[in-house]
Design an enzyme around this catalytic site. Structure first.
Site, PDB file in Angstrom:
ATOM      1  N   ARG A  70      24.664  67.037  65.005  1.00  0.00           N
ATOM      2  CA  ARG A  70      24.694  66.528  63.639  1.00  0.00           C
ATOM      3  C   ARG A  70      25.955  65.684  63.440  1.00  0.00           C
ATOM      4  NH1 ARG A  70      25.975  69.988  60.671  1.00  0.00           N
ATOM      5  NH2 ARG A  70      25.934  71.900  61.902  1.00  0.00           N
ATOM      6  N   TYR A 198      18.447  63.161  66.893  1.00  0.00           N
ATOM      7  CA  TYR A 198      18.839  64.565  67.049  1.00  0.00           C
ATOM      8  C   TYR A 198      18.246  65.431  65.920  1.00  0.00           C
ATOM      9  CZ  TYR A 198      21.400  68.849  66.888  1.00  0.00           C
ATOM     10  OH  TYR A 198      21.682  70.180  66.823  1.00  0.00           O
ATOM     11  N   LYS A 207      17.425  70.450  57.977  1.00  0.00           N
ATOM     12  CA  LYS A 207      18.684  70.485  57.210  1.00  0.00           C
ATOM     13  C   LYS A 207      18.599  69.599  55.966  1.00  0.00           C
ATOM     14  CE  LYS A 207      20.562  73.071  60.322  1.00  0.00           C
ATOM     15  NZ  LYS A 207      20.851  74.472  60.036  1.00  0.00           N
ATOM     16  N   HIS A 227      21.576  78.850  54.352  1.00  0.00           N
ATOM     17  CA  HIS A 227      21.667  78.735  55.819  1.00  0.00           C
ATOM     18  C   HIS A 227      21.736  80.150  56.400  1.00  0.00           C
ATOM     19  CE1 HIS A 227      23.971  76.761  59.434  1.00  0.00           C
ATOM     20  NE2 HIS A 227      22.685  76.822  59.652  1.00  0.00           N
ATOM     21  N   SER A 249      26.607  77.236  62.128  1.00  0.00           N
ATOM     22  CA  SER A 249      25.779  76.836  63.271  1.00  0.00           C
ATOM     23  C   SER A 249      26.363  77.375  64.572  1.00  0.00           C
ATOM     24  CB  SER A 249      25.742  75.309  63.347  1.00  0.00           C
ATOM     25  OG  SER A 249      25.407  74.790  62.091  1.00  0.00           O
ATOM     26  N   CYS A 251      26.585  80.362  65.816  1.00  0.00           N
ATOM     27  CA  CYS A 251      27.375  81.604  65.749  1.00  0.00           C
ATOM     28  C   CYS A 251      26.476  82.823  65.939  1.00  0.00           C
ATOM     29  CB  CYS A 251      28.105  81.718  64.419  1.00  0.00           C
ATOM     30  SG  CYS A 251      29.501  80.604  64.278  1.00  0.00           S
ATOM     31  N   ASP A 278      17.282  80.600  60.754  1.00  0.00           N
ATOM     32  CA  ASP A 278      18.222  79.550  60.341  1.00  0.00           C
ATOM     33  C   ASP A 278      18.261  79.299  58.838  1.00  0.00           C
ATOM     34  OD1 ASP A 278      20.133  77.554  61.122  1.00  0.00           O
ATOM     35  OD2 ASP A 278      18.633  76.010  60.712  1.00  0.00           O
ATOM     36  N   ARG A 366      19.120  72.385  73.210  1.00  0.00           N
ATOM     37  CA  ARG A 366      18.268  73.164  72.292  1.00  0.00           C
ATOM     38  C   ARG A 366      16.885  73.432  72.871  1.00  0.00           C
ATOM     39  NH1 ARG A 366      20.414  74.339  66.928  1.00  0.00           N
ATOM     40  NH2 ARG A 366      22.411  73.314  66.906  1.00  0.00           N
TER      41      ARG A 366
END
Ligand code: OXD
Ligand code: MN
Length: 589
Positions: A70, A198, A207, A227, A249, A251, A278, A366
């Site tokens: 991002r 991306y 997002k 989130h 993000s 974590c 998420d 990813r």
């Protein structure tokens, strides 16, 4: 097209007139359509087939090396009034932002197909769900959107009934970092994204819609777009407690959402059910409890570190019908990253692997995969009215000070705990990794409006009759003096969730401290854990001078949102600072 779809058709025609694609394809979301997209991408080299024996239906996509995360510095919220976007967002006046973006979109799809992607965020029949349409020239984006959302005919039919949808216009453009912007227009419920393929920049349902635009919609309509993962913990008595947890993000949200209970817990009958990894949309139900849905239909998870030890459920989920992005490749065509057996033959850029070139898989590589493939997918994950929450958890990467777990004494304190969240940065966004930054509610990159108004919105849920979840803060990332993690994490995090559930059920007293309620001695079940006594002590210790400095920093950081910072939050910070001062004085006496 007639009726409520006429507005959609008008907008598609306008976008096509601007971007001038060679053709326009309306996506129906069918298997045949997905197969045809894959066929085309295999032919163009955008996708690479993986080993069909070990990974049937799996593909690898390698993105442009400058387009792997991002881009927060190029992401804008364009409200009419600058203050409505707040100091937490980059801002441009809407007219200027449209002009800038339209100049980029002008003719940008020449020779390409423009895909019209109708999608629904949330179960298709849920009153909490919201629809959108993404126009994109990237078949990779279409294929990912099909996995991550309810995409196609059913979504179009819902849009036809409701007439309301979020408009997202996307082009990969030239994939030039100098010509890359992600712009949000919350007052118009629209998004324009240019120059990146991306996930977080290009899968607009995720997002851009489900957090930035939805957080704005949620404030207007009395709900919350967060989130957060959502996980159900079934106790040996057969009750399931749903917990929503906000972590920045990369974590460990996916790992916690798919946690495998330690052996003894499994024997005793504990089970874990995944609802989301998420994003969580939640709203008060008729009974006063908060009900949550996962607006997504798939996982866009960080690959490195996903292993048989850390997350066997995720590994099982991605064993077939998955798209991998920027992972490494073994000699026999299997996807590879740190944590998997075998060795990389090719790195994420397709070069023969050479450690001198850096990690084999990109740190933000990813997988995209349907949530239905997850062995722990909850039978209630698609409930139209969502699941009732027992607890909300905040957490971040904090190498020091923050204890393993603490509970807020009430909702106001819980909101402060969320607002005070800090974490070390990760590879999910471009920029330095490992720098501590304040990330309220893990929403710093995603809150679509002024954080002061957002905190006030959170506080507004504390109404007479509300049966709000308890709020906790956790820190799985405490380190010792040598920089080693003190807590084993992963499956053993269930020990902490068990304590939370006991608190929710009123079975444990806890230990009151100025910063919150911590587990009293022996309340946390640590049997069978190889945890030295010093680590046990450290994880739940209270460093009063350290906390006083932290509270002062929190107070200072929150003032960035004045004059919109709710006074109630300021007073809460002052209450805790005063309690810490009194504790320090008592210690000194
Ligand atoms: C994500 C992120 O991809 O937070 O979920 O960056
Ligand atoms: Mn995320």
């Amino acid at each position: 097209m007639t009726g409520k779809l006429a507005a959609l058709e008008r907008w598609v025609n306008e976008a096509a007139a601007l971007a001038r694609p060679a053709r326009v394809h309306w996506c129906d979301g069918s298997d045949a359509e997905y197969r045809e997209l894959v066929r085309q991408m295999l032919a163009s080299g955008e996708l690479l087939g993986l080993n069909p024996d070990t990974h049937p239906g799996c593909y690898l996509h390698r993105s442009h090396p400058s387009d792997v995360a991002r881009v927060e510095h190029l992401t804008y919220v364009c409200t009419r009034e600058r203050d409505d976007a707040g100091p937490n967002n980059h801002w441009l006046p809407p007219a200027e932002a449209h002009a800038k973006m339209d100049a980029l979109f002008d003719g940008c799809m020449a020779g390409r197909t423009m895909y019209v992607v109708p999608y629904c965020m949330g179960p298709i029949d849920s009153p909490l769900a919201r629809c959108g349409v993404e126009l994109t020239d990237s078949p990779y984006v279409v294929a990912n959107m099909r996995i991550m959302t309810r995409m196609g005919e059913a979504a179009l039919a819902r849009i036809g009934r409701e007439g309301r949808f979020v408009k997202g216009l996307h082009s990969i453009g030239e994939l030039d970092p100098e010509r890359r912007f992600i712009m949000h227009f919350p007052e118009e419920l629209s998004i324009k994204s240019y120059g990146s393929g991306y996930g977080g920049n290009a899968l607009l349902g995720k997002k851009c819609h489900a957090l930035r635009i939805a957080s704005w919609q949620a404030r207007a309509e009395g709900w919350l777009a967060e989130h957060m993962l959502i996980v159900g913990i079934e106790t040996p008595r057969g009750d399931t407690h749903y917990i929503a947890a906000a972590f920045p993000s990369a974590c460990g949200k996916t790992n916690l959402a798919m946690l495998i209970p330690p052996e003894g817990y499994r024997r005793d009958g504990w089970k874990v059910w995944t609802v989301g990894d998420d994003i969580c949309w939640m709203r008060p139900g008729a009974d006063g409890r908060l009900y949550a849905i996962n607006p997504e239909a798939g996982f866009f998870g960080v690959a490195p570190g996903t292993s048989a030890a850390s997350n066997p459920n995720a590994l099982a989920t991605v064993a077939h019908d998955a798209i991998f992005t920027n992972v490494a490749l073994t000699a026999d065509g299997r996807p590879w990253w740190d944590g998997l057996p075998g060795a990389p033959a090719f790195d994420w850029q397709g070069r023969p692997y050479d450690p001198a070139n850096g990690p084999a898989a990109h740190p933000n590589s990813r997988f995209t995969v349907s949530a239905r493939q997850c062995p722990t997918w909850s039978p209630h994950a698609e409930d139209a009215l969502g699941v009732p929450l027992s607890a909300i958890v905040f957490g971040g990467r904090r190498p020091a000070l923050l204890p393993l777990v603490m509970e807020a004494r009430d909702w106001t304190h819980g909101v402060l705990m969320g607002a005070a969240m800090g974490s070390e940065t990760t590879a999910a966004a471009t920029g330095a990794v490992g720098v501590l930054r304040r990330d309220p509610m893990a929403m710093k990159p995603f809150c679509g409006y002024h954080y002061g108004d957002y905190f006030a919105h959170w506080l507004s849920f504390d109404q007479p009759g509300a049966k709000l979840p308890k709020v906790f803060h956790v820190n799985w990332f405490r380190k010792d003096a040598e920089g080693k993690y003190l807590w084993p994490g992963f499956g053993d995090n269930l020990r902490v969730l068990e304590w939370m559930i006991a608190r929710v059920e009123g079975r444990l007293r806890g230990r009151e401290t100025p910063v919150g309620i911590l587990p009293a001695a022996d309340e946390l079940k640590l049997d069978g854990l190889d945890l030295p006594p010093a680590a046990r002590h450290e994880l739940l210790a209270l460093d009063i001078p350290g906390w006083r400095a932290e509270l002062a920093a929190i107070g200072q950081d929150l003032e960035a949102y004045a004059p919109r910072l709710p006074d109630r939050l300021r007073r809460e910070q002052q209450r805790i600072a005063a309690a810490l001062a009194a504790a320090a004085a008592a210690q000194a006496a």
